[in-house]
Design a protein around this motif. Structure first.
Motif, PDB file in Angstrom:
ATOM      1  N   VAL A 119      -2.295   3.728  -0.329  1.00 36.64           N
ATOM      2  CA  VAL A 119      -1.880   1.974  -0.309  1.00 36.64           C
ATOM      3  C   VAL A 119      -1.072   1.913   1.432  1.00 36.64           C
ATOM      4  CG1 VAL A 119      -0.509  -0.107  -0.849  1.00 36.64           C
ATOM      5  CG2 VAL A 119      -0.888   1.706  -2.654  1.00 36.64           C
TER       6      VAL A 119
ATOM      7  N   TYR B 280      -0.595   2.364  -6.426  1.00 29.24           N
ATOM      8  CA  TYR B 280       0.419   1.090  -6.452  1.00 29.24           C
ATOM      9  C   TYR B 280       1.479   1.497  -6.678  1.00 29.24           C
ATOM     10  CZ  TYR B 280       1.421  -4.337  -5.868  1.00 29.24           C
ATOM     11  OH  TYR B 280       2.337  -4.527  -5.886  1.00 29.24           O
TER      12      TYR B 280
ATOM     13  N   TYR C 173       4.079   4.104  -5.160  1.00 30.73           N
ATOM     14  CA  TYR C 173       4.639   3.705  -4.438  1.00 30.73           C
ATOM     15  C   TYR C 173       5.253   3.085  -5.174  1.00 30.73           C
ATOM     16  CZ  TYR C 173       4.951   0.028  -1.146  1.00 30.73           C
ATOM     17  OH  TYR C 173       5.825  -0.615   0.361  1.00 30.73           O
TER      18      TYR C 173
ATOM     19  N   TYR D 185      -7.885  -2.034  -4.174  1.00 29.47           N
ATOM     20  CA  TYR D 185      -6.782  -0.752  -4.399  1.00 29.47           C
ATOM     21  C   TYR D 185      -6.258   0.182  -5.412  1.00 29.47           C
ATOM     22  CZ  TYR D 185      -3.894  -3.702  -6.979  1.00 29.47           C
ATOM     23  OH  TYR D 185      -2.863  -4.272  -8.271  1.00 29.47           O
TER      24      TYR D 185
ATOM     25  N   TYR E 171      -4.691  -6.555   3.963  1.00 31.41           N
ATOM     26  CA  TYR E 171      -5.243  -5.805   2.831  1.00 31.41           C
ATOM     27  C   TYR E 171      -6.310  -6.159   1.850  1.00 31.41           C
ATOM     28  CZ  TYR E 171      -3.136  -9.796   0.733  1.00 31.41           C
ATOM     29  OH  TYR E 171      -2.261 -11.048   0.573  1.00 31.41           O
TER      30      TYR E 171
END
Length: 246
Positions: free
Chosen positions: A94, A205, A208, A200, A191
């Protein structure tokens, strides 16, 4: 929740609508507008101040809207969004400064909230924008940011989370469309794919948020607390590096 004062994050239409909605829901008698800066702003620098005036006109006369307070911490922004980017990309797949930037903007308000008795912070973030995904504002990231501010003892109110554009227009007026009359960002849309889609890795994610976003947010809160208790000014780059090295 009935409190006499709330801190409003002011940027554009959605933030004004959020403040109006929060006052209606919680009965705040005083609103303290704040304007957060990242260093990446472009456009009309007076737009947030005009948004404050729009807020004044949208609220009932008995609600006091204080003079806006500008807030910025370039070292904190860099530590959360620029310096760790290569490491974040390698670990989670990411790569967007928008993710932690929104958390940075919430964290900017924490010391001010503490100085006003842990006053709630009002955010204009939404889970989706009428079905359009913004990677900086997802249900998971808003939940995570809410937990970080809760760790600081500060409620983060996001009354627009499930509202449509039409519902927001009912709060601010139909003459103000989303994205109009507010500053832009140099990094806006970073993005997005060439076709405008957002792609993504959802598992990356989630990792993250769990391994970087929230721990960094709590570490920054701890650094704020240490400063408040008489400690030295925080080295935020070191704070973030410590989280990554765990």
């Amino acid at each position: 929740m009935e409190r006499s004062i709330a801190i409003a994050e002011i940027a554009g239409r959605d933030s004004v609508a959020a403040a109006v909605a929060a006052v209606r829901e919680h009965g705040f008698e005083t609103v303290l507008p704040t304007i957060g800066y990242t260093g990446t702003e472009v456009g009309d620098k007076e737009a947030p101040y005009r948004a404050v005036e729009r807020l004044r006109s949208a609220l009932p006369p008995h609600v006091r809207v204080l003079d806006p307070v500008p807030l910025a911490d370039p070292a904190l922004w860099s530590a959360m969004n620029a310096l760790p980017m290569a490491e974040v990309l390698a670990r989670y797949g990411v790569c967007s400064p928008c993710l932690a930037c929104h958390l940075y903007l919430h964290l900017l308000r924490v010391p001010l909230a503490w100085s006003h008795g842990n006053a709630p912070v009002i955010s204009g973030e939404r889970d989706t924008h009428d079905g359009r995904i913004k990677l900086s504002q997802t249900a998971a990231s808003i939940d995570a940011a809410t937990r970080v501010l809760s760790y600081a003892g500060v409620p983060l109110l996001s009354p627009l989370r499930s509202m449509s554009g039409e519902q927001i227009e009912a709060l601010t007026g139909t003459d103000w469309r989303q994205g109009e009359r507010q500053m832009g960002c140099q990094l806006s849309g970073n993005y997005l794919r060439l076709d405008g889609s957002v792609s993504y890795d959802e598992a990356g994610y989630a990792r993250y948020l769990a391994e970087f976003f929230e721990p960094v947010g709590r570490a920054v809160v701890d650094a704020f607390r240490a400063e408040r208790e008489g400690g030295e000014a925080s080295d935020f780059a070191a704070v973030v590096r410590t989280v990554l090295e765990r």
